[in-house]
Design a protein around this motif. Structure first.
Motif, short mmCIF file in Angstrom:
data_model
loop_
_atom_site.label_atom_id
_atom_site.label_comp_id
_atom_site.label_asym_id
_atom_site.label_seq_id
_atom_site.Cartn_x
_atom_site.Cartn_y
_atom_site.Cartn_z
N ALA A 190 0.98 -1.58 0.48
CA ALA A 190 -0.01 0.23 -0.28
C ALA A 190 0.87 1.28 -0.22
O ALA A 190 0.71 1.77 0.88
CB ALA A 190 -0.98 0.20 1.30
N PRO A 191 1.87 1.54 -0.97
CA PRO A 191 2.44 2.46 -0.68
C PRO A 191 2.16 3.78 -1.50
O PRO A 191 0.33 3.74 -1.65
CB PRO A 191 3.28 2.20 -2.46
CG PRO A 191 2.56 1.72 -2.98
CD PRO A 191 1.50 0.33 -2.26
N LEU A 250 -6.76 2.84 -11.62
CA LEU A 250 -5.94 3.26 -10.64
C LEU A 250 -5.66 4.21 -9.90
O LEU A 250 -6.64 4.52 -8.29
CB LEU A 250 -4.91 2.26 -10.52
CG LEU A 250 -3.65 2.10 -9.65
CD1 LEU A 250 -3.69 0.67 -8.45
CD2 LEU A 250 -2.06 1.86 -10.03
N ALA A 251 -5.97 5.27 -11.03
CA ALA A 251 -5.84 6.59 -10.57
C ALA A 251 -6.69 6.61 -9.89
O ALA A 251 -7.22 8.41 -8.93
CB ALA A 251 -5.10 8.06 -11.20
N ALA A 252 -7.88 6.81 -10.42
CA ALA A 252 -9.80 6.93 -9.81
C ALA A 252 -9.19 6.43 -8.28
O ALA A 252 -10.61 7.16 -7.67
CB ALA A 252 -10.23 6.74 -11.12
N ASP A 253 -9.17 5.22 -8.75
CA ASP A 253 -9.84 4.68 -7.21
C ASP A 253 -9.24 4.45 -5.92
O ASP A 253 -8.78 4.32 -5.63
CB ASP A 253 -9.99 3.21 -7.57
CG ASP A 253 -10.75 2.32 -8.74
OD1 ASP A 253 -11.55 3.19 -9.20
OD2 ASP A 253 -9.87 1.15 -9.08
N ARG A 254 -7.76 5.59 -6.20
CA ARG A 254 -7.05 5.95 -5.69
C ARG A 254 -6.53 7.14 -5.43
O ARG A 254 -4.93 7.59 -5.69
CB ARG A 254 -4.95 4.83 -5.21
CG ARG A 254 -6.17 3.59 -5.35
CD ARG A 254 -4.24 2.33 -5.20
NE ARG A 254 -4.83 0.82 -4.91
CZ ARG A 254 -4.22 0.11 -4.47
NH1 ARG A 254 -3.09 0.82 -3.10
NH2 ARG A 254 -4.18 -1.09 -4.56
N LEU A 296 -2.73 7.84 -3.64
CA LEU A 296 -1.64 7.82 -4.38
C LEU A 296 -1.10 8.15 -5.79
O LEU A 296 -1.59 9.27 -6.30
CB LEU A 296 -1.57 6.31 -5.46
CG LEU A 296 -0.65 6.13 -5.92
CD1 LEU A 296 0.22 5.48 -4.82
CD2 LEU A 296 -1.56 4.71 -6.94
N SER A 297 0.26 8.91 -5.42
CA SER A 297 1.50 9.52 -6.46
C SER A 297 1.73 7.96 -7.24
O SER A 297 2.46 8.07 -7.26
CB SER A 297 1.71 10.79 -5.91
OG SER A 297 1.05 11.59 -4.86
N THR A 298 2.45 9.09 -8.37
CA THR A 298 2.94 8.37 -9.68
C THR A 298 4.02 8.82 -10.41
O THR A 298 3.30 10.24 -10.47
CB THR A 298 1.91 8.12 -10.61
OG1 THR A 298 1.29 8.39 -11.80
CG2 THR A 298 1.09 6.69 -9.72
N ILE A 299 4.89 8.43 -10.35
CA ILE A 299 6.18 9.10 -11.22
C ILE A 299 6.52 8.31 -13.11
O ILE A 299 6.83 6.93 -12.31
CB ILE A 299 7.56 9.73 -10.85
CG1 ILE A 299 7.25 10.87 -9.42
CG2 ILE A 299 8.53 10.38 -11.66
CD1 ILE A 299 8.13 10.45 -8.42
#
Length: 268
Positions: free
Chosen positions: A166-167, A194-198, A201-204
């Motif tokens: 769970a990062p 994934l972005a919509a559900d979390r 959460l940040s992504t790079i």
């Protein structure tokens, strides 16, 4: 009562990286912050320093100069082994047993190991692995050996693996590498969900092609020869002018329905 602004998930200040053996400058005076729920694209030519930047954020190397804070912890003042457990990192170069099933590969994300540590996985952990495969749209891969999965399927299994602890921060190092068009689009759809559900959460995401950016991409950072050429909201950064400066040749950029396209500006 005035509230302090939320602390960034990652913050770099005046960061430089030099190769000790040759004194080559890899990164030079990088200052950058990533907030919760932001989705960054990291772009630049080969050798620009993208992978080195991800290594700093993934706590797998330290800067030569400057400071790096990840999840509120400053590198050099924290046990990086513990910190890495809270950072999701996906790379096509990751070592994965080819005969392990998709479910087993995802399970290893709970222990951060290459081989499964079966005694460490209780029923809840095993069920979570199944849930993540479902979330990434690949539950049918649970019993399939990783080695016979397609490139796109492998990418989604590795992302599910990275999500096991769970990062708050997910680093994606060229996840679209060598994917065909249908596999690329499946992965883009999975990342958008994934972005919509979390939302926290940040992504790079490191990529060479604007066409690979999911529509939820919110920010972009452009690197050229180890220095930041531009950074900020994606609409302000992904312009023909800035892309031309970054890659050293005329580039035209267009967008439609949240998707991006870049092509040589020398074409008729």
């Amino acid at each position: 009562m005035r509230q302090d602004p939320p602390r960034p998930l990652a913050a770099l200040e005046g960061v430089g990286v030099r190769r000790i053996t040759t004194d080559q400058v890899i990164l030079d005076d990088i200052s950058w912050s990533v907030g919760a729920g932001e989705h960054w694209a990291l772009l630049g030519a080969n050798g620009a320093g993208k992978t080195t930047l991800l290594k700093l954020l993934g706590a797998t190397m330290h800067p030569t100069t400057g400071s790096v804070e990840v999840l509120g912890n400053r590198l050099g003042r924290v046990d990086v082994r513990e910190l890495r457990a809270h950072i999701g990192h996906v790379s096509t170069a990751q070592r994965v047993p080819q005969d392990a099933t998709g479910h087993t590969v995802v399970l290893t994300g709970a222990t951060g190991t290459v081989q499964p540590l079966w005694r460490k996985y209780d029923d809840a952990t095993r069920e979570l692995a199944h849930e993540l495969l479902t979330e990434l749209g690949c539950k049918e891969l649970a019993d399939r050996p990783f080695g016979v999965c397609s490139g796109g399927q492998r990418a989604r299994v590795l992302i599910a693996r990275a999500l096991m602890p769970a990062p708050s921060l997910l680093l994606l190092d060229e996840p679209f590498n060598a994917l065909d068009l249908p596999s690329r689009e499946d992965l883009i759809d999975a990342l958008a969900r994934l972005a919509a559900d979390r939302p926290a959460l940040s992504t790079i995401t490191v990529t060479h092609h604007l066409e690979e950016l999911p529509p939820n991409t919110s920010h972009a950072l452009l690197l050229r020869e180890g220095r930041v050429r531009a950074q900020g909201p994606v609409a302000e950064v992904l312009t023909g002018e800035l892309m031309t400066q970054t890659f050293g040749r005329a580039i035209e950029v267009t967008s439609q329905n949240g998707r991006w396209l870049a092509r040589s500006g020398n074409q008729p």
